[in-house]
Enzyme design. Structure first.
Site, PDB file in Angstrom:
ATOM      1  N   HIS A  97     -10.595  15.443 -50.108  1.00  0.00           N
ATOM      2  CA  HIS A  97     -11.660  16.436 -50.296  1.00  0.00           C
ATOM      3  C   HIS A  97     -12.500  16.033 -51.514  1.00  0.00           C
ATOM      4  CE1 HIS A  97     -13.804  20.131 -51.121  1.00  0.00           C
ATOM      5  NE2 HIS A  97     -13.552  20.477 -49.877  1.00  0.00           N
ATOM      6  N   GLU A 169     -17.686  16.217 -44.582  1.00  0.00           N
ATOM      7  CA  GLU A 169     -18.141  17.333 -45.407  1.00  0.00           C
ATOM      8  C   GLU A 169     -19.095  16.802 -46.473  1.00  0.00           C
ATOM      9  OE1 GLU A 169     -14.926  20.651 -45.188  1.00  0.00           O
ATOM     10  OE2 GLU A 169     -14.557  19.384 -46.914  1.00  0.00           O
TER      11      GLU A 169
HETATM   12  C1  PEP Z   1     -15.187  22.938 -48.305  1.00  0.00           C
HETATM   13  O1  PEP Z   1     -15.261  23.064 -49.511  1.00  0.00           O
HETATM   14  O2  PEP Z   1     -14.509  22.037 -47.804  1.00  0.00           O
HETATM   15  C2  PEP Z   1     -15.899  23.870 -47.463  1.00  0.00           C
HETATM   16  C3  PEP Z   1     -16.071  23.561 -46.204  1.00  0.00           C
HETATM   17  O3  PEP Z   1     -16.311  25.023 -48.061  1.00  0.00           O
HETATM   18  P1  PEP Z   1     -17.443  26.041 -47.574  1.00  0.00           P
HETATM   19  O4  PEP Z   1     -17.245  26.276 -46.096  1.00  0.00           O
HETATM   20  O5  PEP Z   1     -17.191  27.278 -48.361  1.00  0.00           O
HETATM   21  O6  PEP Z   1     -18.751  25.395 -47.866  1.00  0.00           O
END
Ligand code: PEP
Length: 252
Positions: A97, A169
Site C-alpha cells: 500500500h 490505487e
Molecule cells: C486506500 O487508501 O487504499 C483507499 C482505497 O482509500 P479510500 O477508498 O478511502 O480512498
C-alpha cells in the site's frame, strides 16, 4: 468472472466497532449471497480474531491483514508474520500500500518477499501498486505501475501468479486528500495492466476514493475485476451498497 469487493479499515475501529460491523455483515449475508462477488475485509491486526470469530470459519467473506513480515518467526520487533496472520484466521495478505511505501519503507523488494511469503503459507497476496501525481503528470503511470508489479511478482510460476490479486490505487486518488479518478484517467493504466495480467492473476482491482456514485462506472472499465475501498465501506451500509452494485454489474 468474480468481482472482488473489499475494504481495508486502515488504523480505525475499536474491537466493539469491529464486532458491530462484522456482525451486521454476517447477518446480512445470512439471507443474501451476492452472486458473482467475492467480499473481503481487512481490519487492523487487533481485530483479526474478533472478525474471524464473528464471521465464522466458513464465511463467504475473506479476511485479511494489512501487512505481514516475510519471515515466519524471529527477532522482528513490532512485526507480525504471515504464519501468525494465518493462525489468527487471515486468508489475504495485503502488501505495498502506498502509505506503507511512503511511511514504513516498503519497497519493490519487500513486496516481493511478502507476496512470496503469503503464497508459501497458502494465503492470497493482495499487491497494491500506484503512482504519484508527479509520475502521472509526466505521463509515466502505466510504465511505473507495471514496473512495481513486475518487481513484486518476479519469479512466480503460472500457478502462483494465478493466486495473486493486484489492486491499482493511484496515490493521488487515495484517502481524504485524494481526488476521485475519472474513468478516462484509468483506461490507459488498466489497459496496460490488463495486457500484462488479465486471466493470469485472480483479480485486477481499482482503489482510491471509490464511492456509491462512481463504483458502477469504475467496474465498467475494461480489465477491472473489483474494488478495494477505504472510507466508503467503513460504515456497513456503504459496504453493503457496494456489494449490491457489484452484484448488479456481475449479472449484467
Ligand atoms: C486506500 O487508501 O487504499 C483507499 C482505497 O482509500 P479510500 O477508498 O478511502 O480512498
Amino acid at each position: 468472472m468474480t468481482l472482488w469487493v473489499g475494504t481495508s479499515w486502515k488504523m480505525t475501529k475499536t474491537l466493539a466497532e469491529a464486532r458491530t460491523w462484522a456482525t451486521g455483515l454476517r447477518d446480512h449475508l445470512d439471507g443474501w449471497a451476492p452472486e458473482g462477488v467475492q467480499p473481503f475485509v481487512i481490519p487492523s491486526f487487533t481485530a483479526t480474531t474478533t472478525v474471524r470469530e464473528v464471521l465464522g470459519e466458513d464465511s463467504p467473506v475473506l479476511l485479511g491483514v494489512q501487512n505481514a513480515h516475510w519471515e515466519d518467526a524471529g527477532a522482528w520487533t513490532g512485526e507480525v508474520s504471515v504464519a501468525q496472520a494465518a493462525d489468527a484466521g487471515a486468508q489475504i495478505v495485503e502488501s505495498g500500500h502506498s502509505e506503507r511505501r511512503e511511511h514504513f519503507g516498503e519497497t519493490v523488494e519487500t513486496t516481493r518477499l511478502k507476496v512470496a511469503a503469503a503464497l508459501r503459507h497458502g494465503l492470497t497476496p493482495l499487491l497494491c501498486i500506484g503512482e504519484s501525481l508527479e509520475v502521472k503528470d509526466a505521463g509515466g503511470s502505466a510504465d511505473f505501475i507495471l514496473e512495481q508489479a513486475a518487481g513484486a511478482l518476479e519469479g512466480l510460476d503460472v500457478e502462483q501468479l494465478a493466486q495473486v490479486v493486484i489492486a491499482y490505487e493511484p496515490i493521488w486518488a487515495i484517502g481524504e486528500h485524494g481526488r476521485p479518478a475519472t474513468v478516462a484517467e484509468l483506461v490507459e493504466p488498466f489497459a496496460a495492466l490488463g495486457e500484462a495480467y488479465t486471466e493470469r492473476v485472480a483479480g485486477l482491482l481499482y482503489g482510491g476514493s471509490v464511492n456509491l456514485d462512481n463504483a458502477a462506472d469504475l467496474l465498467g472499465i475494461d480489465h477491472v475485476t473489483g474494488l478495494f475501498v477505504g472510507r466508503t465501506a467503513w460504515e456497513l451500509p456503504g459496504y453493503l451498497e457496494l456489494l449490491r452494485i457489484a452484484e448488479a454489474h456481475a449479472a449484467a
